[in-house]
Write a protein that holds these residues in place. Sequence first.
Motif, short mmCIF file in Angstrom:
data_model
loop_
_atom_site.label_atom_id
_atom_site.label_comp_id
_atom_site.label_asym_id
_atom_site.label_seq_id
_atom_site.Cartn_x
_atom_site.Cartn_y
_atom_site.Cartn_z
N VAL A 175 42.16 93.40 22.08
CA VAL A 175 41.70 92.14 22.67
C VAL A 175 41.71 92.15 24.19
N THR A 176 42.27 93.19 24.80
CA THR A 176 42.25 93.29 26.27
C THR A 176 41.01 94.00 26.78
N SER A 177 40.14 94.45 25.87
CA SER A 177 38.90 95.12 26.23
C SER A 177 37.73 94.16 26.11
N ARG A 178 37.13 93.79 27.23
CA ARG A 178 36.00 92.87 27.20
C ARG A 178 34.86 93.43 26.34
N GLU A 179 34.60 94.71 26.47
CA GLU A 179 33.50 95.32 25.72
C GLU A 179 33.74 95.21 24.22
N GLN A 180 34.95 95.56 23.77
CA GLN A 180 35.25 95.48 22.35
C GLN A 180 35.20 94.04 21.85
N ASN A 191 38.41 79.31 16.81
CA ASN A 191 39.06 80.48 17.38
C ASN A 191 40.54 80.18 17.59
N ILE A 192 41.40 81.01 17.01
CA ILE A 192 42.84 80.90 17.20
C ILE A 192 43.34 82.18 17.85
N ASN A 193 43.97 82.04 19.01
CA ASN A 193 44.47 83.20 19.75
C ASN A 193 45.97 83.35 19.54
N ALA A 194 46.32 84.17 18.55
CA ALA A 194 47.72 84.34 18.18
C ALA A 194 48.27 85.72 18.54
N ALA A 195 47.41 86.63 19.01
CA ALA A 195 47.88 87.97 19.38
C ALA A 195 48.78 87.89 20.61
N GLY A 196 49.83 88.67 20.61
CA GLY A 196 50.71 88.68 21.77
C GLY A 196 51.86 89.65 21.60
N VAL A 197 52.51 89.96 22.71
CA VAL A 197 53.66 90.86 22.68
C VAL A 197 54.78 90.24 23.51
N SER A 255 51.38 95.16 30.57
CA SER A 255 51.05 95.12 29.14
C SER A 255 51.22 93.73 28.56
N ILE A 256 52.27 93.01 28.98
CA ILE A 256 52.51 91.67 28.46
C ILE A 256 51.43 90.70 28.93
N PHE A 257 51.09 90.75 30.22
CA PHE A 257 50.06 89.85 30.71
C PHE A 257 48.69 90.17 30.13
N ASN A 258 48.40 91.46 29.96
CA ASN A 258 47.12 91.83 29.37
C ASN A 258 47.00 91.32 27.94
N ALA A 259 48.02 91.54 27.14
CA ALA A 259 47.96 91.13 25.73
C ALA A 259 47.97 89.61 25.59
N ASN A 260 48.87 88.95 26.29
CA ASN A 260 49.08 87.51 26.08
C ASN A 260 48.07 86.64 26.82
N PHE A 261 47.82 86.95 28.08
CA PHE A 261 46.93 86.11 28.88
C PHE A 261 45.49 86.62 28.88
N VAL A 262 45.30 87.87 29.31
CA VAL A 262 43.94 88.40 29.40
C VAL A 262 43.28 88.42 28.03
N GLY A 263 44.02 88.84 27.00
CA GLY A 263 43.47 88.85 25.65
C GLY A 263 43.03 87.48 25.19
N SER A 264 43.86 86.48 25.43
CA SER A 264 43.50 85.11 25.05
C SER A 264 42.27 84.64 25.81
N PHE A 265 42.22 84.96 27.10
CA PHE A 265 41.08 84.55 27.93
C PHE A 265 39.79 85.18 27.42
N LEU A 266 39.81 86.49 27.20
CA LEU A 266 38.59 87.19 26.81
C LEU A 266 38.06 86.75 25.45
N TYR A 286 57.40 87.38 29.52
CA TYR A 286 56.67 86.78 28.39
C TYR A 286 56.43 85.30 28.63
N THR A 287 57.48 84.60 29.08
CA THR A 287 57.38 83.16 29.30
C THR A 287 56.32 82.82 30.34
N VAL A 288 56.31 83.57 31.43
CA VAL A 288 55.31 83.32 32.48
C VAL A 288 53.91 83.61 31.97
N SER A 289 53.75 84.64 31.17
CA SER A 289 52.43 84.94 30.61
C SER A 289 51.95 83.81 29.70
N LYS A 290 52.87 83.21 28.95
CA LYS A 290 52.51 82.10 28.08
C LYS A 290 52.28 80.81 28.87
#
Length: 256
Positions: free
Chosen positions: A66-71, A89-95, A111-122, A172-176
């Motif tokens: 989910v951190t890959s815009r292309e994918q 759309n439910i964004n539940a992926a995270g680390v 890795s935490i910001f990419n999975a939790n924030f960037v992934g949710s955004f994309l 993690y908390t700041v990413s959320k």
Amino acid sequence: MDQFSLKGNTAVITGGARGLGFAFAEALAEAGANITILDIGTPQLGSLQTLAMKHSVKLEAYKVDVTSREQVNQVVETIEKEFGSVDVNINAAGVVTDEPFLTTSDKDLSSIFNANFVGSFLVAQACANAMVRKWEKIDKPKPQDAPLIGSIILISSVATHISTMAQQISCYTVSKAAVRGLVKPFAMELAQYGIRVEKTFPDLLKQFNQESMFGRVGEPDELKPAILYLAASTWTTGQDLLVDGGVSSWKHRGNW
């Protein structure tokens, strides 16, 4: 009840292979929605087939970073073609990592910001664009008569409201908290297209028993009513919904 029926809708759920994400998939399938799961993990053997047969819905899992815009863009376009539309759309992926703030590494920060924030955004962005494409195909009514086109649900954490002594999860908390920050501007920008944006806090599972008013951690099934409400409601947007067993509502004493 009919007002919570999602029959004919298609839901895109990140992190849906297991745990909370799978519980959300169960809730929406029970309401009649077709389910698509985006996850880098593999669902438990037979779990998806059983869910699809039990509720007579279409269900497909896609292995996606989910951190890959292309994918992300590619798989959402595939879902549009194979399922006809993207409606929820439910964004539940995270680390999460349990580590002190003072020694959090650059690698974990990224890795935490990419999975939790960037992934949710994309994923939210790709799904919102799919919903807008659906909106563009309908006759344009007056704004007050606009139909509900879709709903986007972002999963945050109760830790963004009250700190926990059970874990050291500052990164993690700041990413959320960043995920929380997406909700109101998303809701404002997307309302014109009949898209609602919500946020819920299911992080009770990460707290120790003494932090809950009920003296126990929550179960994934206990999040289902909240998710179903947010997915099906036609008059709620831009809001927080805390499902935390009272964790954020009292001053509890933990064990040191």
